[in-house]
Design an enzyme around this catalytic site. Structure first.
Site, short mmCIF file in Angstrom:
data_model
loop_
_atom_site.label_atom_id
_atom_site.label_comp_id
_atom_site.label_asym_id
_atom_site.label_seq_id
_atom_site.Cartn_x
_atom_site.Cartn_y
_atom_site.Cartn_z
N GLY A 273 7.16 4.34 3.82
CA GLY A 273 7.55 5.55 4.53
C GLY A 273 8.98 5.47 4.99
O GLY A 273 9.75 4.60 4.58
N MET B 256 10.22 4.59 7.83
CA MET B 256 10.61 3.45 8.65
C MET B 256 10.34 2.11 8.01
O MET B 256 10.96 1.12 8.36
CB MET B 256 9.89 3.51 10.00
CG MET B 256 10.52 4.46 11.00
SD MET B 256 9.78 4.28 12.63
CE MET B 256 10.27 2.59 13.01
N LEU C 238 0.80 -1.21 0.00
CA LEU C 238 0.00 0.00 0.00
C LEU C 238 0.83 1.27 0.00
O LEU C 238 0.41 2.29 -0.52
CB LEU C 238 -0.92 0.01 1.23
CG LEU C 238 -1.97 -1.10 1.29
CD1 LEU C 238 -2.75 -1.00 2.59
CD2 LEU C 238 -2.89 -1.04 0.09
N ASP D 217 4.38 13.83 12.39
CA ASP D 217 4.40 13.81 10.93
C ASP D 217 2.97 13.86 10.37
O ASP D 217 2.61 13.10 9.48
CB ASP D 217 5.13 12.57 10.42
CG ASP D 217 5.50 12.68 8.94
OD1 ASP D 217 5.58 13.82 8.43
OD2 ASP D 217 5.70 11.64 8.29
#
Length: 464
Positions: A19, A21, A16, A135
């Site tokens: 990011g 991390m 999906l 964020d």
């Protein structure tokens, strides 16, 4: 997929997003339930600092109430060919992220207000758990069928963690939405999320970030030194957004104060705010890209009224925007004929029944019928806030008059129709009314703004 097909007891279905991390997958648990599963990036898994931060993320997520967020279902480690992988599992619901929706058209009206309330409510829940998101940005807000959901605590750290290291976290935010103190590498508090809320609401309502675009250094300089550009933002939200974007964290409102001021009352519980948002939210429709071959298109999802679910990531889909209709009457002195509009998640017919004047007072009556197949609750769609079940936002605009006329308020009560907090299903019909004062005696026809149902132009004024 260039990943393992299973992580722990979960079967990976699709990728999906990715990011700072790790990677987020759509997955299934052993019972066949769809979930969102986040794995740490393999190239970072061996770094002890990242492993500690992943552990903090898990702890933080477990402490956050599920209101307008993605509740954690599971977390653990999986041994695979590339070594040990940490993973986090949350509930999942399909829906576009705010970034992809606004790329098609900014939010307006009740959906913009509901977004502002919903994200503020999520931050209230997050901050009550002692967590800072760090964020908050459009791609981390998912527009579910029942309202906005703040997702991905990928750079969240516990607000009460002593001696938190800022070197990595400083670089994890998104420049256009980070606070000045985060941009300077200083300790970030919940007030930093409030600044991000102001930037996000500006983007949602105008299609532009308040500090513009460009290189990282250029945007960061504007965030720290320039005033935000709020041109075109809904005037009802602008004063609160300006306070949220104050350079001084101490002068920004808290998340709970945002919720209270948006809803016009004090101490609104996050559960009540979430319920109000879900009752006034008009779902968006996910469409497959026109250029995609039939076999590659995903099955579209239709708006449905469901219980509050959360999600882990947006899928980068698009919005079929519902736009207001404008239709003049057949001629001066003739009300507009009944029209059919796609609004509030269904198909509705709207008929102006009468607009009768007595002196400077006028009474408007109109009929709305659901001729679609979806439930389209009207409660809260025409009022001043998400708890207002009246039609107080409906207005009439006489020719040559700059300010619209809104329904009369007498002894604190709107002289207008009050909509029941109930479904509005296929075949149901309501006849609504409102009384206005101050109509010029020379006005023979006016424009009528029915909020989410659009504007009807040149409606005849009939003498009593």
């Amino acid at each position: 997929m260039n990943v393992q097909q299973r992580v722990g007891p979960y079967t990976l279905i699709d990728k999906l997003g990715e990011g700072g991390m790790g990677v987020v997958h759509l997955a299934e648990d052993p019972a066949g339930r769809r979930v969102a599963l986040k794995t740490m990036r393999p190239d970072l898994a061996g770094r002890e600092e990242f492993r500690r931060r992943f552990g903090k993320e898990t702890e933080a997520a477990r402490r956050v109430a599920r209101f307008c967020t993605a509740p954690v279902l599971d977390a653990g480690y999986h041994h695979g060919p590339d070594g040990e992988i940490a993973y986090l599992v949350t509930e999942f619901v399909e829906g576009p992220d705010l970034s992809s929706v606004v790329a098609r058209a900014p939010l307006t009206g009740s959906n913009l207000e509901a977004l502002a309330v919903g994200v503020a409510t999520a931050l209230a829940a997050i901050h009550q758990a002692g967590v800072v998101h760090r964020d908050l940005k459009p791609s981390n807000v998912l527009l579910s069928p029942v309202g906005p959901r703040v997702i991905d605590f990928g750079v969240a750290q516990l607000a009460d963690t002593p001696g938190a290291v800022a070197t990595i976290a400083t670089m994890m935010g998104t420049p256009a939405y980070m606070s000045p103190e985060q941009a300077r590498g200083e300790q970030v508090s919940p007030a930093g999320d409030i600044f991000s809320w102001g930037a996000l609401v500006t983007f949602a309502g105008t299609g532009r970030a308040p500090f513009g675009t460009g290189g990282v250094a250029e945007v960061v300089y504007r965030v720290i030194n320039h005033a935000p550009v709020l041109d075109g933002l809904d005037e009802r939200l602008r004063p609160l957004v300006e306070r949220a974007l104050d350079k001084d964290p101490a002068r920004r409102p808290t998340a709970q104060q945002l919720v209270d001021q948006l809803l016009g009352r004090t101490g609104v519980p996050v559960a009540a705010a979430t319920k109000a948002v879900s009752e006034t939210w008009t779902p968006v429709v996910r469409l497959a890209p026109p250029s995609a071959p039939p076999a590659a298109r995903r099955k579209p999802w239709l708006p449905v009224v469901v219980g509050v679910l959360a999600a882990a990531v947006g899928a980068g889909v698009t919005l079929a925007a519902v736009r207001p209709w404008e239709r003049s009457g057949a001629g001066p002195g003739t009300p507009a004929a009944a029209r059919t509009v796609d609004a509030l998640g269904s198909r509705l017919t709207v008929q102006i029944d009468s607009l009768v004047r007595q002196g400077t007072k006028v009474r408007l009556q109109w009929t709305v019928k659901n001729v679609g197949t979806e439930n389209a609750p009207l409660f809260g769609k025409f009022g001043g806030d998400v708890f207002d079940g009246t039609v107080s936002r409906v207005s009439i605009v006489p020719p040559g008059v700059g300010n619209p006329l809104y329904p009369v308020v007498k002894d604190g009560v709107c002289q207008c129709f009050r909509i029941a907090n109930a479904p509005f299903a296929e075949g149901e019909q309501l006849q609504l009314w409102a009384v206005f004062e101050g109509l010029p005696e020379t006005a023979e026809q006016v424009d009528i703004d029915l909020g989410p149902l659009g504007t009807v132009q040149d409606v005849a004024v009939t003498e009593a």
